[in-house]
Design an enzyme around this catalytic site. Structure first.
Site, short mmCIF file in Angstrom:
data_model
loop_
_atom_site.label_atom_id
_atom_site.label_comp_id
_atom_site.label_asym_id
_atom_site.label_seq_id
_atom_site.Cartn_x
_atom_site.Cartn_y
_atom_site.Cartn_z
N GLU A 7 -8.02 2.42 0.30
CA GLU A 7 -8.25 1.44 -0.75
C GLU A 7 -8.82 0.13 -0.23
O GLU A 7 -9.53 -0.58 -0.94
CB GLU A 7 -6.95 1.18 -1.52
CG GLU A 7 -6.00 0.14 -0.90
CD GLU A 7 -5.45 0.56 0.45
OE1 GLU A 7 -5.50 1.75 0.78
OE2 GLU A 7 -4.98 -0.32 1.20
N LYS B 160 1.57 7.91 0.49
CA LYS B 160 1.97 7.94 1.90
C LYS B 160 3.35 8.56 2.04
O LYS B 160 4.15 8.50 1.10
CB LYS B 160 2.03 6.50 2.45
CG LYS B 160 0.70 5.82 2.66
CD LYS B 160 0.91 4.42 3.22
CE LYS B 160 -0.42 3.69 3.42
NZ LYS B 160 -1.30 4.30 4.41
N ASP C 146 0.84 -1.20 0.00
CA ASP C 146 0.00 0.00 0.00
C ASP C 146 0.87 1.25 0.00
O ASP C 146 1.34 1.69 1.05
CB ASP C 146 -0.92 -0.01 1.23
CG ASP C 146 -1.90 1.16 1.24
OD1 ASP C 146 -1.99 1.86 0.20
OD2 ASP C 146 -2.59 1.35 2.26
N ASP D 66 -5.79 6.37 -0.78
CA ASP D 66 -5.17 5.57 0.27
C ASP D 66 -6.21 4.81 1.09
O ASP D 66 -5.87 3.91 1.86
CB ASP D 66 -4.33 6.49 1.17
CG ASP D 66 -3.34 5.72 2.04
OD1 ASP D 66 -3.17 4.50 1.80
OD2 ASP D 66 -2.75 6.34 2.94
N ARG E 5 -11.14 -0.59 1.91
CA ARG E 5 -12.61 -0.68 1.95
C ARG E 5 -13.19 -0.83 0.55
O ARG E 5 -14.27 -1.40 0.39
CB ARG E 5 -13.16 0.56 2.68
CG ARG E 5 -12.85 1.85 2.00
CD ARG E 5 -13.03 3.05 2.91
NE ARG E 5 -11.94 3.20 3.88
CZ ARG E 5 -11.87 4.18 4.79
NH1 ARG E 5 -12.84 5.05 4.89
NH2 ARG E 5 -10.85 4.26 5.61
N1 BES Z 1 -3.41 0.19 5.09
C1 BES Z 1 -3.84 1.45 5.59
C2 BES Z 1 -4.17 1.41 7.08
C3 BES Z 1 -3.01 1.25 8.01
C4 BES Z 1 -2.38 2.36 8.53
C5 BES Z 1 -2.60 0.02 8.38
C6 BES Z 1 -1.35 2.21 9.40
C7 BES Z 1 -1.56 -0.14 9.26
C8 BES Z 1 -0.94 0.96 9.79
C9 BES Z 1 -5.09 1.92 4.86
O1 BES Z 1 -5.21 1.51 3.55
C10 BES Z 1 -5.03 3.41 4.88
O2 BES Z 1 -4.13 3.95 4.31
N2 BES Z 1 -5.99 4.04 5.55
C11 BES Z 1 -6.01 5.44 5.69
C12 BES Z 1 -7.43 5.91 5.53
C13 BES Z 1 -7.56 7.39 5.41
C14 BES Z 1 -7.03 7.84 4.08
C15 BES Z 1 -9.03 7.75 5.55
C16 BES Z 1 -5.48 5.78 7.06
O3 BES Z 1 -5.79 5.08 8.02
O4 BES Z 1 -4.71 6.74 7.18
ZN ZN Z 2 -4.20 -0.27 3.07
ZN ZN Z 3 -4.17 2.82 2.20
#
Ligand code: BES
Ligand code: ZN
Ligand code: ZN
Length: 483
Positions: free
Chosen positions: A336, A264, A257, A334, A338
């Site tokens: 993604e 990120k 990711d 990001d 869901r």
């Molecule tokens: N894979 C990440 C969530 C994640 C973050 C897992 C840190 C492990 C450690 C997910 O796809 C993501 O990036 N979520 C975002 C959502 C936001 C853009 C609403 C997040 O949590 O920052």
């Molecule tokens: Zn993710």
């Molecule tokens: Zn993500």
């Protein structure tokens, strides 16, 4: 590591080290001459994970005695038992001892299985790509001193299958993204199916296009690696007696990711190889289920893709149409996971699943809320939530229920489509769950956000740094305990 039951009386057990358990505030009865004295002097207090190694203890065959502290008896449970067995094993392994015997505080099935599962989890090292391994630090034999109840042979087999399946998940999670693409993840699932007798089907991009999985495909389009929707099926042999229950285990399988166009920060991005931990847990749970043969039908669905910012990547503002027919405005690429799960959950319903469980490293917000201790558990159906909570407790995996309420729906409003893929600033893990619910409804569904619990940033006395294999045991237990 060979795991066995030791039926001899504790004094006659031969090993490099024999482990006994000491509780806080309770003078140990075993080898009282030596251990009791140390307890009286305060040198052994029985504090959680306190390890005291003694040599040349009289009255026993084993070469050493390890007194492992278990904390207060009234606070001791299966989860603590697992940790203690893992910690004792790792303590002795660090001293290059090879033959261990472990005398648990009780001989009941749940204690014995906790010891075995804890030891197998403790033994695992994510050292696959170290060309020089710690060769002299390998446990040859772990024997549980267990009395003579013949039913414990079965317990041993079952616990071994569970422990090994959990480590199987950890091995997959630890694979870097160049060695575990969606295609290679599908190959691993196929190999599991072949070895243990499951049906495996993998939907490719073309098939997903035909079906209309626009949410999943939107995530995958920025990567040169093609996506895969991995499906593993278990059917109970005695179909005539089987119930109409059909469990669906859905696991997020983002093999890396980057965040996509909503990229990120580079700091710590390497960790995002573990964004397929939910998918690995689902495959590993099926590996165990195939061997343990529960009475209910179980299907696992793993939407696997790589989230990359390639020239064909989806952009913020893009609107995709999910399999369910709902339109989604992708405000942040990001978010993604869901999107993948939306199509996988809807497809699980099409396949006839009557109950849905998903596991996903879904949000950073769950780490803010619950830290690295509890899995965030969300659910629309109280009866299913209770089942999963009970399974988690029996499996020794800590989970904490989070709210799923229509009041939060106001946070998910899009001006141009049915739904946005992100909520506002607040309650990030809850809005993510509310989003998933739109695609699981009306089927009873539980969502496990394992972002905080699928990876250890630092090693623990009972487990190496890296992937934990969380959710495997709970999913298996849920299927096994279904009545
Ligand atoms: N894979 C990440 C969530 C994640 C973050 C897992 C840190 C492990 C450690 C997910 O796809 C993501 O990036 N979520 C975002 C959502 C936001 C853009 C609403 C997040 O949590 O920052
Ligand atoms: Zn993710
Ligand atoms: Zn993500």
């Amino acid at each position: 590591m060979l795991v066995s039951l030791e039926r001899r009386p504790i004094e006659n057990v031969e090993a490099d080290a024999l482990v006994i358990v000491a509780f806080e505030g309770a003078r140990p009865e075993r080898f009282a001459e030596t251990v009791g004295e140390l307890f009286d002097s305060g040198e052994i207090a029985g504090k959680p994970l306190e390890m005291t190694l003694l040599h040349r203890v009289t009255g026993m065959q084993a070469k050493r005695l390890l007194v492992a502290g278990a904390g207060k008896r009234e606070r001791f449970n299966g989860a603590e038992m697992r940790k203690l067995a893992g910690a004792a094993l790792r303590f002795l392994k660090a001293k290059s001892l090879r033959q261990i015997a472990f005398a648990p505080p009780d001989f009941d099935a749940s204690t014995i299985s906790a010891v075995i599962e804890g030891a197998i989890a403790g033994e695992y090292e994510p050292d696959r790509y170290k060309t020089e391994k710690n060769g002299n630090k390998a446990i040859e034999r772990f024997a549980v001193v267990a009395g003579d109840d013949p039913a414990l042979d079965d317990v041993l087999q079952r616990s071994r299958i569970l422990g090994e399946s959990q480590n199987f998940a950890r091995e997959m999670v630890n694979e870097p993204a160049n060695r575990l693409t969606p295609t290679l993840m599908a190959e691993r699932a196929r190999a599991v199916a072949g070895e243990f007798g499951l049906e495996c089907e993998v939907l490719d991009r073309e098939r997903m296009q035909q079906l209309g999985m626009g949410a999943l495909l939107g995530v995958a389009q920025g990567s040169a690696e093609p996506p895969a929707l991995i499906i593993l099926r278990y059917r109970p042999e005695n179909a005539a007696h089987s119930q109409p229950v059909h469990l669906g285990l859905v696991g997020k399988g983002v093999t890396f990711d980057t965040g996509g166009i909503s990229i990120k920060p580079s700091d710590g991005m390497e960790k995002m190889k573990y964004d397929m931990a939910g998918g690995a847990a689902a495959i590993a749970a099926m590996r165990a289920i195939a061997q343990l043969k529960p009475a209910v039908q179980v299907t696992a669905l793993i939407p696997a893709a790589e989230n990359m910012p390639g020239s064909r990547a989806q952009r913020p503002g893009d609107i995709v149409t999910a399999l369910s027919g709902k339109t989604i405005e992708v405000l942040n690429t990001d978010a993604e996971g869901r999107l993948l799960l939306a199509d996988a959950l809807a497809y699980a319903r099409q396949l006839g699943c009557t109950h849905l469980i998903d596991a996903a490293t879904l949000t950073g917000a769950i780490v803010v809320a619950l830290g690295h201790v509890n899995v965030g558990l969300f659910g629309s159906d109280d009866a299913l939530v209770e089942r999963v909570m009970n399974a988690a407790q029996a499996a020794g995996e800590k989970m904490w229920r989070m709210p799923v309420e229509d009041d939060y729906k106001d946070y998910l409003k899009s001006a141009f489509a049915d739904l946005p893929n992100i909520g506002g600033r607040w309650g990030g893990s809850i809005t993510a769950a509310m989003f998933l619910k739109e695609f699981a409804d009306p089927t009873p569904w539980v969502h496990l956000d394992i972002a905080g619990t699928a990876w250890l940033d630092e090693g623990k006395p009972f487990m190496a740094k890296g992937p934990t294999g969380v959710a495997v045991r709970t999913m298996v237990r849920l299927a096994m305990d279904w009545r």
